[in-house]
Scaffold this active site. Structure first.
Site, PDB file in Angstrom:
ATOM      1  N   GLY A 157       0.868  -1.193   0.000  1.00 30.96           N
ATOM      2  CA  GLY A 157       0.000   0.000   0.000  1.00 30.96           C
ATOM      3  C   GLY A 157       0.894   1.229   0.000  1.00 30.96           C
ATOM      4  N   ARG A 158       0.374   2.321   0.570  1.00 30.09           N
ATOM      5  CA  ARG A 158       1.153   3.570   0.564  1.00 30.09           C
ATOM      6  C   ARG A 158       2.512   3.404   1.240  1.00 30.09           C
ATOM      7  NH1 ARG A 158      -3.765   5.349   2.222  1.00 30.09           N
ATOM      8  NH2 ARG A 158      -4.879   6.793   0.898  1.00 30.09           N
ATOM      9  N   ARG A 239       1.487  -3.662  12.374  1.00 27.39           N
ATOM     10  CA  ARG A 239       0.784  -3.924  13.628  1.00 27.39           C
ATOM     11  C   ARG A 239       1.402  -5.167  14.249  1.00 27.39           C
ATOM     12  NH1 ARG A 239      -0.619   0.559  13.749  1.00 27.39           N
ATOM     13  NH2 ARG A 239      -2.724   1.422  13.788  1.00 27.39           N
ATOM     14  N   GLU A 268       0.815  -4.602  22.991  1.00 24.35           N
ATOM     15  CA  GLU A 268       1.403  -3.322  23.425  1.00 24.35           C
ATOM     16  C   GLU A 268       0.698  -2.809  24.673  1.00 24.35           C
ATOM     17  OE1 GLU A 268       1.551  -0.414  20.244  1.00 24.35           O
ATOM     18  OE2 GLU A 268       2.522  -1.891  18.950  1.00 24.35           O
ATOM     19  N   HIS A 286       6.630   1.808  19.121  1.00 28.72           N
ATOM     20  CA  HIS A 286       5.587   2.242  18.174  1.00 28.72           C
ATOM     21  C   HIS A 286       5.756   3.728  17.822  1.00 28.72           C
ATOM     22  CE1 HIS A 286       1.257   1.180  16.736  1.00 28.72           C
ATOM     23  NE2 HIS A 286       1.840   2.041  15.908  1.00 28.72           N
ATOM     24  N   GLY A 288       6.603   4.793  14.603  1.00 28.59           N
ATOM     25  CA  GLY A 288       6.636   4.926  13.143  1.00 28.59           C
ATOM     26  C   GLY A 288       6.284   6.321  12.649  1.00 28.59           C
TER      27      GLY A 288
HETATM   28  C1  DGY Z   1      -1.011   4.429  12.593  1.00 30.01           C
HETATM   29  O1  DGY Z   1      -1.306   5.586  12.278  1.00 30.01           O
HETATM   30  O2  DGY Z   1      -1.762   3.494  12.391  1.00 30.01           O
HETATM   31  C2  DGY Z   1       0.333   4.209  13.222  1.00 30.01           C
HETATM   32  O3  DGY Z   1       0.471   2.949  13.733  1.00 30.01           O
HETATM   33  C3  DGY Z   1       0.630   5.227  14.284  1.00 30.01           C
HETATM   34  O4  DGY Z   1       0.881   6.388  13.681  1.00 30.01           O
END
Ligand code: DGY
Length: 331
Positions: A157-158, A239, A268, A286, A288
């Site tokens: 995906g993106r 995830r 988590e 987490h 990202g």
């Molecule tokens: C999301 O946006 O789903 C990321 O896991 C957190 O920014």
């Protein structure tokens, strides 16, 4: 009375300012912590809109606790596995997310983790800080090559596609597995679409970018791990439950794959003790999308979705079209 808007935790200022202008009386849990379940159920009561985070489980019980005035749940995340979309749709409650704005930040982190695990950066830093660096050594912290190796993208995906594009700078061969072909990745990068099995067998780095659904939960299980090269590394910025952590701990102990770099975890904020104990695993909490500008854009996007929904407009990032069609009336 101002429409009741509830924000489950402090979010970056630009998002709060937008909300303040549109809904000056909005309520917020001002502590930087996830609300206990009972508190969440209490706080949402009577709300017409909830600005939620990925750490808030928004299921039928929460939607019902909010009551009949609830019209929209705006998630400040691209992932929305914390929200029961079906339950929301059945009640005519719109749900939105924040796609696009966090693509680059998350792709950058996937690469940072790839480097960290391949070149053993956290492990060698711990060694140095412990005062154990006494001299350069020809055998000290030998890692894996990156340039010229094979990158496997699971979920193009993106974010997966952005991770793939970054491989160009390292002359890597790119494999991807995705439900539908990505012709642009194929022409731009010479990427090849494969089955998950083939990707796991061939890739030196396997990077996960799938949404979490019942079908993708534990997609990386003992069987999948056993297909990986003994020299390969697994990277997860998607995830946590995509990976069966207990199986990963066993696989690492058995020497296949060689390492893992994880930003997300099955339960988590808990991290499997078997992962914490290993030097060949890089772990981050987490983060990202955690850049200042990305988080600000996510907060603004969530606020804009929420404000539009309450105005009776179709929110720009609506996830459940059904809810728009049978949306609850404005009070
Ligand atoms: C999301 O946006 O789903 C990321 O896991 C957190 O920014």
């Amino acid at each position: 009375m101002d429409t009741d808007v509830f924000v489950t935790q402090p979010i970056p200022q630009p998002g709060l300012e937008l909300l303040r202008r549109a809904h000056p009386g909005f309520r917020i849990n001002s502590e930087e912590r996830v609300l206990e379940r009972a508190q969440l159920l209490e706080e949402v009561r009577g709300a017409a809109a909830i600005l939620a985070l990925l750490t808030d489980l928004i299921d039928a019980e929460v939607l019902d606790a909010a009551g009949g005035r609830l019209r929209i749940v705006a998630n400040m995340a691209v992932g929305f596995d914390n929200i029961d979309l079906q339950a929301a749709s059945a009640r005519g409650i719109m749900v939105t997310n924040t796609p696009g704005v966090l693509t680059d930040a998350t792709a950058d982190l996937a690469w940072a983790l790839l480097f960290a695990v391949a070149r053993r950066i956290p492990e060698s830093e711990r060694f140095l800080r412990a005062g154990r660096f006494r001299h350069w050594g020809p055998l000290l912290f030998l890692g894996a090559d990156i340039a010229g190796r094979t990158l496997g993208i699971v979920g193009a995906g993106r974010i997966g596609s952005a991770v793939a594009r970054r491989a160009r700078g390292f002359d890597m061969k790119v494999l991807y597995c995705n439900r539908s072909p990505r012709p642009q990745l194929e022409t731009e990068l010479g990427a090849r679409r494969t089955s998950l099995e083939e990707l796991l067998r061939e890739a030196d780095f396997v990077s996960l970018h799938l949404p979490l659904t019942p079908e993708t939960r534990h997609i990386i299980n003992a069987r999948a791990l056993a297909l990986m090269k003994p020299t390969a590394c697994l990277i997860n910025t998607g995830r946590g439950p995509l990976v069966d952590e207990a199986a990963l701990v066993e696989a690492l102990a058995a020497g296949r794959p060689a390492g893992a770099a994880l930003d997300v975890f099955e339960r988590e904020p808990e991290v499997h003790p078997g992962l914490l104990a290993r030097d060949d695993v890089v772990l981050t909490p987490h983060i990202g999308s955690a850049t200042t500008s990305t988080r600000a854009r996510m907060a603004v996007m969530a606020a804009e979705n929420l404000i539009a929904g309450l105005r009776g407009e179709r929110p720009p990032n609506l996830l459940n079209e059904e809810a728009w069609e049978r949306k609850r009336p404005r009070e």
